[in-house]
Design a protein around this motif. Sequence first.
Motif, short mmCIF file in Angstrom:
data_model
loop_
_atom_site.label_atom_id
_atom_site.label_comp_id
_atom_site.label_asym_id
_atom_site.label_seq_id
_atom_site.Cartn_x
_atom_site.Cartn_y
_atom_site.Cartn_z
N SER A 92 -15.96 -2.43 9.89
CA SER A 92 -15.03 -1.11 9.60
C SER A 92 -13.68 -1.52 9.03
O SER A 92 -12.75 -0.66 8.91
N SER A 93 -13.13 -2.81 9.47
CA SER A 93 -11.81 -2.98 9.32
C SER A 93 -11.63 -3.06 7.72
O SER A 93 -10.51 -3.28 7.23
N ILE A 94 -12.75 -2.95 6.94
CA ILE A 94 -12.20 -2.62 5.39
C ILE A 94 -11.49 -1.35 5.26
O ILE A 94 -10.50 -1.31 4.22
N PHE A 95 -11.19 -0.45 6.23
CA PHE A 95 -10.35 0.60 6.17
C PHE A 95 -8.98 -0.13 6.09
O PHE A 95 -8.20 0.42 5.45
N GLU A 96 -8.79 -0.73 7.02
CA GLU A 96 -7.40 -1.53 7.05
C GLU A 96 -6.94 -2.20 5.99
O GLU A 96 -6.03 -2.04 5.48
N PHE A 97 -8.03 -3.02 5.50
CA PHE A 97 -7.72 -3.87 4.22
C PHE A 97 -7.38 -3.18 3.11
O PHE A 97 -6.59 -3.64 2.28
N LEU A 98 -8.04 -1.80 2.86
CA LEU A 98 -7.54 -1.11 1.68
C LEU A 98 -6.57 0.10 1.86
O LEU A 98 -5.98 0.35 1.02
#
Lengths: 282, 282, 282, 282
Positions: free
Chosen positions: A271-277
């Motif tokens: 769910s760290s894709i949130f942070e990456f984006l």
Amino acid sequence: MASNLLKSKYQVNVFDLNVDAVHELCKQGATSVSCPAELAGSADTVITMLPSSRHVKEVYCGNEGLLASRRRGVLYIDCSTIESNYASELSAVCYSSGHEFIDAPVSGGTGGAQNATLTFMVGGEERALERARPLLSAMGKNIIHCGKSGNGQAAKICNNLILGISMSAVSEAFNLGRQMGIDPHVLASVVNSSSGRCWSSETYNPCPGVMEGVPSSRGYTGGFASDLMLKDLLLALQAAADTKMPLPIGSAVAQVYTVMHNKGYGEKDFSSIFEFLSKNKS
Amino acid sequence: MASNLLKSKYQVNVFDLNVDAVHELCKQGATSVSCPAELAGSADTVITMLPSSRHVKEVYCGNEGLLASRRRGVLYIDCSTIESNYASELSAVCYSSGHEFIDAPVSGGTGGAQNATLTFMVGGEERALERARPLLSAMGKNIIHCGKSGNGQAAKICNNLILGISMSAVSEAFNLGRQMGIDPHVLASVVNSSSGRCWSSETYNPCPGVMEGVPSSRGYTGGFASDLMLKDLLLALQAAADTKMPLPIGSAVAQVYTVMHNKGYGEKDFSSIFEFLSKNKS
Amino acid sequence: MASNLLKSKYQVNVFDLNVDAVHELCKQGATSVSCPAELAGSADTVITMLPSSRHVKEVYCGNEGLLASRRRGVLYIDCSTIESNYASELSAVCYSSGHEFIDAPVSGGTGGAQNATLTFMVGGEERALERARPLLSAMGKNIIHCGKSGNGQAAKICNNLILGISMSAVSEAFNLGRQMGIDPHVLASVVNSSSGRCWSSETYNPCPGVMEGVPSSRGYTGGFASDLMLKDLLLALQAAADTKMPLPIGSAVAQVYTVMHNKGYGEKDFSSIFEFLSKNKS
Amino acid sequence: MASNLLKSKYQVNVFDLNVDAVHELCKQGATSVSCPAELAGSADTVITMLPSSRHVKEVYCGNEGLLASRRRGVLYIDCSTIESNYASELSAVCYSSGHEFIDAPVSGGTGGAQNATLTFMVGGEERALERARPLLSAMGKNIIHCGKSGNGQAAKICNNLILGISMSAVSEAFNLGRQMGIDPHVLASVVNSSSGRCWSSETYNPCPGVMEGVPSSRGYTGGFASDLMLKDLLLALQAAADTKMPLPIGSAVAQVYTVMHNKGYGEKDFSSIFEFLSKNKS
């Protein structure tokens, strides 16, 4: 999973390269063996859970592998997540050596494994599944027969394909909403009562602060690593490429997780894709 | 929506370019007017629902538009789905002309409109929302205040961004599963009891035969057109571009719907992305 | 560009928010004016070069803008890169006010501007172009008439769409080649003598060390900023969305540049996409 | 290629499943053999050119395969386009059996094969390459040593990755330009004198009518099939996935060619992506 078998009073022999894990299980009542072949020489059922088909091949077909034992009639349960067509191949090898085999990858994460609430997606013959059922029931809650050999793997990667994409969707939408000035709690209430609701928005929201007890609330630690999501997406893409099935969205998500791997997100929860984006953090 | 207002005994004046629609409402008790300005000259509240911001601008600010009327104190409720920042702008224009304004885009589809079960996502001042609430309640079930002016639009496009992406996800996964030999009903039971579950898989499955009463079971007719999904995705992309927010997955989905538009899928339900991506049908 | 006009003995009046730039030109012989309207009150030809259509609109149509002058018969040359349809609109406004107008965006970079080797892509009437030609020739080498008003802009964004995509292509291929153990100089010689050759591989190679005198050899400084490439790609995507033309690859590239903007690459040369995609540097 | 060897007075033995092709070569002076093993039993050098690594494996390592012969000291030249790491593996097998091996995939198309103007991208030892050189020179014009075994394949797929992407770029840009009203000949002259120029725009323009003698001028027949481009892109993606190298743009292009395969474009020339993306034809 082995602990739960011990709790259900099964006799458990274990083999793992991780000596600490073996030691811990021995303290709980398991017996350590020296190689996979030794397992196959004494057990009625052998459960394998390995990182990739390369490891599965070695453990089953290597020199000291399971199938090197002369004993017959073993039930093999492979809980690894691997290529569906390799699972079928391995099943044929096992049956031709006088054994039974099911592919039974799991979903439910480390929490599901600890609490014996895993879902098993099973591919293989009914008879083998019935033989496996008591053991699977000791480790999980849902056992779904998905059809012929390899179909457990197929179901698993299809599910995780949706999961990876919808987590990306929720991450894009909550980043965009935040940028447009909408409170993420309000957005969650809109989405979860509307057509955007999904497992990722309702039970595993990637936007920090929206939910408690999920990876996004603790710096994206714990949970299901980005690199593992990438692995599953690549399995889906490989299966799709084999039959020239387009996966334009799944492949775009796989590329984002590949970039994330190279930018230090590989071991963080997926769910760290949130942070990456997001715009706030590099 | 107008019918539901009439059922709740509101006096309704209507204007529409579609003469048949106006005629039908007049039979139900509505009164027809000749231009938007005439509506504004007599009504306490004016509800607008239009295809795009270009039309909204014309209806509000055109020569015979709503704001051409000299009457003051009207409550304007715009239910169109348009750019969030244009909604804010229009709100400012309305307030500076002595009116009140909320943006209140809806979700729930034609079914929700007929059965008065729409969800209204509202942006604007609390006071204006309270004034609007009885009318909205006559047409819908959920009224969610999303914050300042424009936030109703923001919430709507964030939700539909997730919807468009997750529908794509389910379509890719069910096509892949079928190709790999897994029964779509079995896959649905796996996905819906696991982390892949979402509104699209549970209530609107795009794979023909999995569910009854949904567009995929009737040749992708009815429902929410692919072109409308494309419109909403483009609104999300525009909002994202304005602040350099990446939407790698949403943009990939928008491109698929653009190709679909050019290949004859524009008026089919948006779940027809399943058919577009399938190997069986061109 | 203004320096080159001065070198060709044109009388040049200048206006810019950047006082230093104005001062420098005055040292070279230009005269400073206080607002755009003042330019239009005295000059035969006015050349504008601005960041976006918002600025163009203000400079032409604002209160102290060019068209506020009562003088007629001016030739306006807009060298900005902006929306093609806004260029057409502005052209119509200029002609209806008694002026002539061409859109004439440039390619060739800061080097081309300094050395008077720019390419001008011109949209508008033949007559206006002929009037402009001596001036354009003082600043550039190629003057290509692309057709009706707006077509200069159209040609520019179509060219830059290819440029952005092919730069991405070269960056992916040289990263992959390096990862597979092939020397980048060898790969360059293969590509440049084969079907992969393009402007990016031959004259602006993004892989550090392959060529000298290009941004990749000096830490991606100088050159054409990633943010400017993103701006041009967004113009292409906007034009495409207006007519529902798919740009699946261009949109994927725009998303990469958007992520790059947020990860600190915005001001680096656009060939830094090589570094962003590489495994060696975060 | 075999014809050109015959023209250079080499003695050529041939084996192919296509009886007509064999017959035609025999008329030119070649001798037919009954299986690969027979070739290896008599020839100094064996040149293979096969569709995929599965076929290569069978031809080299199968029961009647090349390596089944007891003769030693053969030079094997594999001109197939296959996985770079399988080429390395096969090289090791050949050397350990007392042979030499180079991977030497080609570019230049059917025209290059006929006119002996192919480019050979060679991976392997210098000594083996020198032994191969006279033969390669009889079939091609450029022979580029790309380094260690497997590097010929690496260079080939890197080049074709750029080619597939830049062809997509040109196709998007010329479709967009046409939609915006710019003459494709004019656009070609802009692009080819500017930073958008590439092999696809200059020598193989995908927009019908811009150039003569290219596939786009004859209904996208002849040339290099879309399915073959897809195969090469999938090889690049597989190599990239093995080392977690991102290819966001290459993967988007591969997805477009996958959709094209399913919509009837598989056997058309790969420049037919122009037609697939266009608004005029489904």
